[in-house]
Each structure stands twice: as C-alpha cells, then as structure tokens.
Design an enzyme around this catalytic site. Structure first.
Site, PDB file in Angstrom:
ATOM      1  N   GLY A 436      59.064  -1.998  -3.031  1.00 20.42           N
ATOM      2  CA  GLY A 436      57.725  -1.749  -2.521  1.00 20.42           C
ATOM      3  C   GLY A 436      56.707  -2.618  -3.234  1.00 20.42           C
ATOM      4  O   GLY A 436      56.936  -3.107  -4.335  1.00 20.42           O
ATOM      5  N   GLY A 438      52.510  -2.830  -4.318  1.00 19.41           N
ATOM      6  CA  GLY A 438      51.308  -2.034  -4.506  1.00 19.41           C
ATOM      7  C   GLY A 438      50.138  -2.895  -4.910  1.00 19.41           C
ATOM      8  O   GLY A 438      50.244  -4.119  -5.046  1.00 19.41           O
ATOM      9  N   LYS A 457      58.990  -2.236 -12.460  1.00 16.54           N
ATOM     10  CA  LYS A 457      57.646  -2.497 -11.948  1.00 16.54           C
ATOM     11  C   LYS A 457      57.088  -3.750 -12.630  1.00 16.54           C
ATOM     12  O   LYS A 457      56.957  -3.802 -13.845  1.00 16.54           O
ATOM     13  CB  LYS A 457      56.746  -1.294 -12.185  1.00 16.54           C
ATOM     14  CG  LYS A 457      55.338  -1.485 -11.633  1.00 16.54           C
ATOM     15  CD  LYS A 457      54.574  -0.176 -11.542  1.00 16.54           C
ATOM     16  CE  LYS A 457      54.238   0.379 -12.889  1.00 16.54           C
ATOM     17  NZ  LYS A 457      53.406   1.598 -12.803  1.00 16.54           N
ATOM     18  N   ASP A 554      44.894  10.343 -11.254  1.00 14.74           N
ATOM     19  CA  ASP A 554      45.161   9.606 -10.005  1.00 14.74           C
ATOM     20  C   ASP A 554      46.251  10.317  -9.196  1.00 14.74           C
ATOM     21  O   ASP A 554      47.208   9.692  -8.734  1.00 14.74           O
ATOM     22  CB  ASP A 554      45.575   8.160 -10.316  1.00 14.74           C
ATOM     23  CG  ASP A 554      45.422   7.248  -9.096  1.00 14.74           C
ATOM     24  OD1 ASP A 554      44.728   7.654  -8.137  1.00 14.74           O
ATOM     25  OD2 ASP A 554      45.994   6.147  -9.102  1.00 14.74           O
TER      26      ASP A 554
END
Length: 757
Positions: A436, A438, A457, A554
């Site tokens: 993915g 972001g 990440k 968040d």
C-alpha cells in the site's frame, strides 16, 4: 482452604530459589539410581532428596509395585517418561472430572484443578481437554504470567433420533464428544456442568466426564454407557492418558545469569525458553553429547567413528570437531580441511629454477593484485560507512540513541536491521512487493532470512523535520505490549530514508473492509461489534493501563489493521504523545485527519484523552452506517458524517442512517445501544464524553449480552453441531497512511472462545 501439599510445595520453591541464586553445575552423588522400573531418571531429576538438583526435581520410586513406579510433585503424579524438555505424568483422579446427574450414590466430582504455579513446570500446548457426554459443557481456564485464556466446549447429541441405545459416540466425528487444545500455562481449571438447560431440552443420558491429557487419542463408545458410571471410571482410555508438562531449570533468562551462577556444565551453554514463560535450560555444545546439567556430562563425540572424510584422507578427532589430513606427498583441495587429496608431481632438477622464478612472479603479481583489490574494498566500505553514518544522523539516530540511554527497554524490544537485510527481504524494494501507499510512505511485504513474513514501511521523502516523528513512533511502540496494538519488530536507521519493520498483517485496513464494495468478506454486525470492542480496549489500555498515559491523536479506520483472524490492531503512532499522570491535556500544533478531528481540539489546540474518544466515535459511526467520515459529493452542511449522524439521533431516527446490512440482521436493541454510546462520545463538550475505559466496558457489556443470547437462542432443534467452528475467535503490525486529501499532518485478557460440536 489452601491444600497443605500446595503450601509446602510453595515454601520449598522459595527456599530452592535462594539456593539456585548461586547454584553451579553438579556432580551427581555416587549411588544415586538412574532408573525406577521402566523409566529412565536423568539428572537434574533424581530419586531421593540428595540425588536431584533441588526439591522440584525429586522423584520418589515406589518398590511396592511390579515393576516399581516413579512419582513426583508430593507423590501426586506417576511419571511415565522424562525427555530433555518435557515430563509425562498421570493421575487419573486429578485429570478426570465426572458427573452423574440424579445418581447420588455415584461420585459427582465436576472440577479439575491442576496448579503448577511457582514451580518449574508449565502445561505443554500439546495437551487437550475432552468432554464425553450429551448436552454437557466444560468451562476451561488456563493462565500464565503474560496471558489469560478461557475456553468453553460443548459435547452435543442431535435430538432428531429418538432411539439412542444403539448409537455410537466418537471423538473422530465429534458425536457425543468434544475436544479443544489447552493453552500453555501454569494453572488449569475445568468445571464440568449440565448444559441441557441451555438448549431447553431433556437430559438424554445421566453421566458425563471431562479429562485432560496429551492429544491424538481417537476412540468410540456406546452412548448407552453414559448411564453406567463404572464403565467410564475404569476405562483405560481415560485412566492411562498422560499429561505433558514443559520444564525449565531456573525461572531466569540466560542474560540475567553470569558465569558463576550458571547451572550448565562443561562444554554446554544456556538457552532461553519462548516468550510466554521466563526461564532457561542447558544444551551440549555442537560436537558434544550427554547431560548438560552435570559438571562433565557433555562428552566429545568421536566423529571419526563414522569417517566423515574422503576415502583417501585420514580423520583426526578434535574437541567438538574433527580434521581431515592427507598423507605425505599429497595436498588437500576443496573447502576447509580439504575434500580430497592430490599427488604432488615430481619436478626435475633442470626445471626447478625456472619453476621457482615463475612461482615467485605469479606470487608477486597475485600479491599486488590482491593488495589493490583490498585497498579498493577498504575505500568502498569506508565510503559506505560514512554514508550510513550520515543517514543515521538525519533519520533521528542520535535522538533515538538519547532515548535508549534513558530507557534501555527500547533497545531490548527493538531490533536494528541493516539496509542489506531489508533489501534482500523485499527483492531491492521491488514494486511487486508493495502492499500500500500512503501520504507519508510506502509499505512493502518482505521475508526475513529466518522465513518470517514482515511489513516494511519506507518513508516517501527525506525530511529531517520528520525524524522526530519517526523516533517517536519507535519509542511509543516499544513501550506498548497489547494484542490489539501493532507490534514493531525493529527499524533501520542507515538507509537514505527511515524504515520501520512490523509483523505482517494480511487483511488490510478496517477502512477497506467497511467501504470497499468489491470486498468478498461478509462484514456482519457481530464482527463489527467485535472490532469496536478490540479497538476500545486497546485505547483504554493506552490511556489507563500503561505506566505513562499515551494519546494516539490519529485514530481512524485506515489506522486500524485486521490480521488473519480479523483481530483489530491499532497502528501509526507517529504523532502520538505520552503525558505525565498529573497532566490533563497537551497543547500542540493541530495534527490529525479531517472527519476524525475533535472540534474542541481544533479550536483550542489542547488535546485530551476525550479527543481520542471523539475520533473513536467516528470509527464507531462508520461501523454503524458503512459511510465515509467526509463525503465530498454532498453539500457543505452534509459532508460531515458526525453531523448527519447526530441529526438523525436528535430526531430519534437512527435507522435512517444505519447500514442496511446491519439492519437486516435484526439487532435493533444492540444497534440502538451502540448508536446512543456513539452520540455521547460525539458531544461537543469533551468533559461530557465518557472515558475510553467506560466506552470499552459498555461495548463489552453489549457484546457479552450478544454471546449469552447466541448461546441460548441460536441452536435450532435437529441441527447436528459436529463441525468445529468457533463462534468467535481472538488473538494478536505494520501500517501505512492513506493518501486522502483530508489529512492535515500525520506520520508515518483473551475473550471467551466457544466451540460447538
């Protein structure tokens, strides 16, 4: 009242801890027997008080039986076998629970209570609980120092057949029998009870039983025997089934011991047990074999007995290893020690000088070439090292090092990966490995050298101002231990951009599951309520159970991941902050995501724990309505999901906005209860919102009512529940930030399991 044997055992255990503090590898006293009947008794176990390491490992050998039988744990359990890591024991009276309803002349012991706490023994996960009977329920509770697990299993006979006397029960096809694996722990409590009242039907047979032991036993039995307690009481299948216990030599890890405190003998080393239980064992070094707990128990293996060398080589045994040599006139070729021997050719005297000159010339050339190559490699490594040091500093390495100096547990829980390891794991960050993308970076799927699947990440851009957020996420995740919070495995500071390594979570985000219409997984109301409870419990843990309260700041559905069992995991702690206990709020620059942002925080820049409550309420409304928090295709007044939801609640028309899928499941009372809770959490006055602990308790109460309702109402008459399928599952994280345009700033007690049969 505390059992006297248990009290004495705990006293002896405390005394043995004092003696173990300075214990060292032992010499087994002369004259100590090594066998009892047909069972081998290896040290640290021993027969008699002076032949074992301490009282935990003392074995009593009873010569009254033929052959003699060994017992331990205050004569409570017969020892069947002892291995390097496990001990097999049995005691039918303690492993068996039996109930004969309406038969007062027969035993009615419905409980099994096995307690090995404060001892070097824990239940192995190869044990299982088996329930034999019709309409019988066993509640199983297993615990250890880190987890708590409960299981409820039911043995069920279909009432569709009115004649039972000739029917055969079997654990192979789960008819009249039910079994489940027992979790690893140091205490096991089983309560056997009549469950026919749950199904609102007559009890078919009078007796039932439950027993604990090693798994893998399949058997059949006539159901009519459930009316004859003596038949089952004397059954060999139940009486002789052993219980498996894992054992450790000491309750401390190897890192806490020094050489003077080691319990391992010569030519051996200490190894830690798994993460579930603190403790350690000993193993012989490679090339040695024997008992590592005796001072000289590990003896060198003579590998030359099997001649591992080539036929034309001579094997020479060495301590823990061996060497292969060639006879005179031959030289070895191949890898270390050589794999074969070649004859050295004879050189005539006339050509000897020329040969020497050629050899010297070739040698000098090779030396010069190797020197140049070495200098080149040295300069290249030096350049790479300086480059890595530059990246380390830019990626917040100095800040993280400062954090480690004040909190060493961060280093213990976080592995520092090299960029080479992560490049190999992701095939040089190949695009085919992307999970993915972001706003702050990209997430790759990778495989480490040990075969572990991870999510990596990678930050999208290099920005030294974001180094603090990266370091903050590492520090936050290292302090959090919760099954519903993303698990950070490590980080990489020497790459051009910062990298975080999480465990792999296969089922994406909660946002995708709610809003992706092409998703094939049926997202039922029961599943949505389960996810809401898990997220609420994890936030309550962050706010109330950690040593220093942590505000996530968040919370949104894209930051909630779902593992292979659809267990929720909170992720992305880049802008999270910890506060002191006496603080009530944080005054910060406003950061978060539109649609989830607390209006009170947006206006005052003061973030409180109730701001997380507001964001969680938006996720709760998403689960209720199936709608996005911000809808750009609506008018400006109707874009906010929170506004539309509160308007419907004020009009007492929640069904006007609730998702059709959940409305069709006829759960109106639960939906109204959750909707009213969400309405309270969205109160514009933060002081009037409930705390996350109160929210979690209320959601769990709603869900427990759902489970109890399912247990009493959902099993129809005539249905054969023989396929093992959990009504509810649980148990234990990488994340990526969604590329929504509405992002302001962002960075990158187990529940009851009921098996029906």
């Amino acid at each position: 009242m505390i059992n006297m044997h248990s009290l004495l055992f705990h006293i002896f255990f405390l005394l043995s801890l004092l003696s173990n503090a300075t214990a060292a590898p032992s010499y087994r006293p002369a004259g100590c027997p090594s066998r009892c009947g047909n069972v081998e008794i290896p040290y640290p176990f021993g027969i008699g008080p002076y032949c074992s390491l301490n009282s935990h490992f003392e074995i009593i050998c009873l010569n009254s039986s033929n052959p003699p039988k060994p017992y331990f744990f205050f004569h409570q359990f017969e020892v069947v076998n002892i291995s390097e890591t496990q001990i097999y024991v049995k005691n039918a009276t303690q492993q068996l629970a039996m109930a004969c309803y309406g038969m007062t002349q027969h035993p009615h012991d419905t409980n099994i209570n096995l307690d090995f706490s404060d001892s070097p023994y824990t239940f192995s996960d190869s044990n299982q609980i088996t329930v034999v009977g019709c309409d019988d329920l066993a509640l199983v509770q297993s615990n250890n120092s880190y987890t708590n697990g409960s299981v409820a299993i039911v043995s069920y006979c279909t009432p569709s057949n009115s004649e039972y006397s000739g029917r055969i029960g079997s654990c192979a096809d789960t008819y009249g029998c039910c079994r489940a694996v027992v979790s690893k722990g140091d205490r096991l409590i089983v309560q056997l009870m009549d469950a026919h009242s749950i199904w609102w039907q007559r009890k078919i047979f009078d007796c039932s039983l439950a027993f604990v032991g090693i798994d893998g036993l399949d058997f059949t039995f006539p159901l009519i025997n459930l009316n004859d307690p003596k038949t089952f009481q004397n059954s060999k299948e139940f009486m002789d089934k052993p219980l498996v216990l894992d054992w450790r030599i000491i309750d401390r890890n190897c890192t806490t011991l020094n050489s003077s405190h080691s319990l391992c003998g010569k030519n051996s080393f200490c190894i830690d047990l798994d993460d579930s239980f603190r403790g350690s064992r000993c193993m012989c070094n490679k090339g040695y074999k024997g008992n590592p707990y005796l001072h000289s128990g590990c003896q060198d293996i003579n590998e030359c007995n099997n001649n591992p060398c080539s036929p034309n080589q001579t094997c020479i045994n060495a301590p823990g290893s061996y060497n292969c040599s060639c006879p005179d006139g031959y030289y070895a070729v191949g890898r270390k020690s050589g794999t074969s021997c070649l004859l050295v050719p004879r050189v005539s005297h006339s050509h000897s000088k020329l040969t020497i000159v050629l050899c010297l010339g070739i040698g000098m050339g090779l030396l010069l070439l190797s020197t140049c190559f070495w200098l080149y490699k040295f300069m290249k490594k030096r350049k790479i090292k300086r480059r890595k040091e530059k990246f380390f500093k830019r990626n917040g390495g100095l800040l993280l090092r400062q954090q480690i100096s004040t909190d060493e547990c961060i280093l213990e829980k976080t592995r520092l990966f090299t960029i080479k390891e992560l490049e190999i794991a992701t095939d040089l960050f190949n695009e085919s490995r992307i999970l993915g993308r972001g706003g702050q970076g990209t997430v790759y799927k990778g495989m480490l050298s040990d075969g572990k699947i991870v999510a990596i990440k990678k930050s999208k851009k290099v920005d030294e101002n974001q180094a603090g957020q990266f370091t903050n996420e590492v520090v936050m995740l290292s302090q959090i231990i919760h099954r519903n919070v993303v698990k950070l495995l490590g980080c990489c500071l020497e790459a051009e951009v910062p990298l975080l390594v999480y465990e792999f979570i296969p089922n994406g985000t909660l946002f995708d599951l709610i809003h992706d219409e092409s998703h094939e997984f049926p997202f039922s109301w029961n599943m949505r309520l389960k996810v809401a409870v898990e997220v609420a419990e994890s936030l309550a843990y962050l706010h109330s159970a950690t040593s220093i309260p942590i505000y996530h700041r968040d919370i949104k559905s894209t930051n909630i991941l779902l593992d292979e069992k659809y267990v929720a995991k909170i992720s992305d702690f880049g802008i999270s902050r910890s506060i002191t206990v006496d603080q009530t709020h944080l005054t910060t620059m406003v950061k978060g995501t539109f649609g989830y942002l607390d209006p009170e925080y947006f206006q005052s820049s003061q973030f409180t724990e109730k701001s997380d409550v507001y964001s969680f309420a938006i996720v709760l409304v998403e689960l209720l309505t199936g709608q996005r928090p911000i809808s750009l295709d609506r008018t400006e007044e109707e874009r906010s999901l929170a506004t539309r939801f509160l308007l419907c609640m004020e009009r007492k028309q929640p069904e006007a906005i609730l998702d059709i899928q959940v409305l069709e499941q006829d759960k109106i009372e639960e939906l109204n209860a959750v909707a009213k809770l969400a309405q309270r959490c969205l109160n514009l006055n933060g002081k009037k919102r409930p705390t996350m602990k109160e929210v979690a308790m209320e959601l769990e109460s709603i869900r427990m009512g759902q489970i109890l309702s399912s247990a009493s109402d959902t099993i129809p008459q005539g249905v054969h529940l023989c396929k093992s399928k959990s009504i509810m599952t649980s148990d234990d994280d990488y994340t990526w930030t969604n590329t929504d345009d509405n992002i302001i700033s962002s960075s990158s007690t187990s529940p009851l399991k009921i098996h029906t049969y």
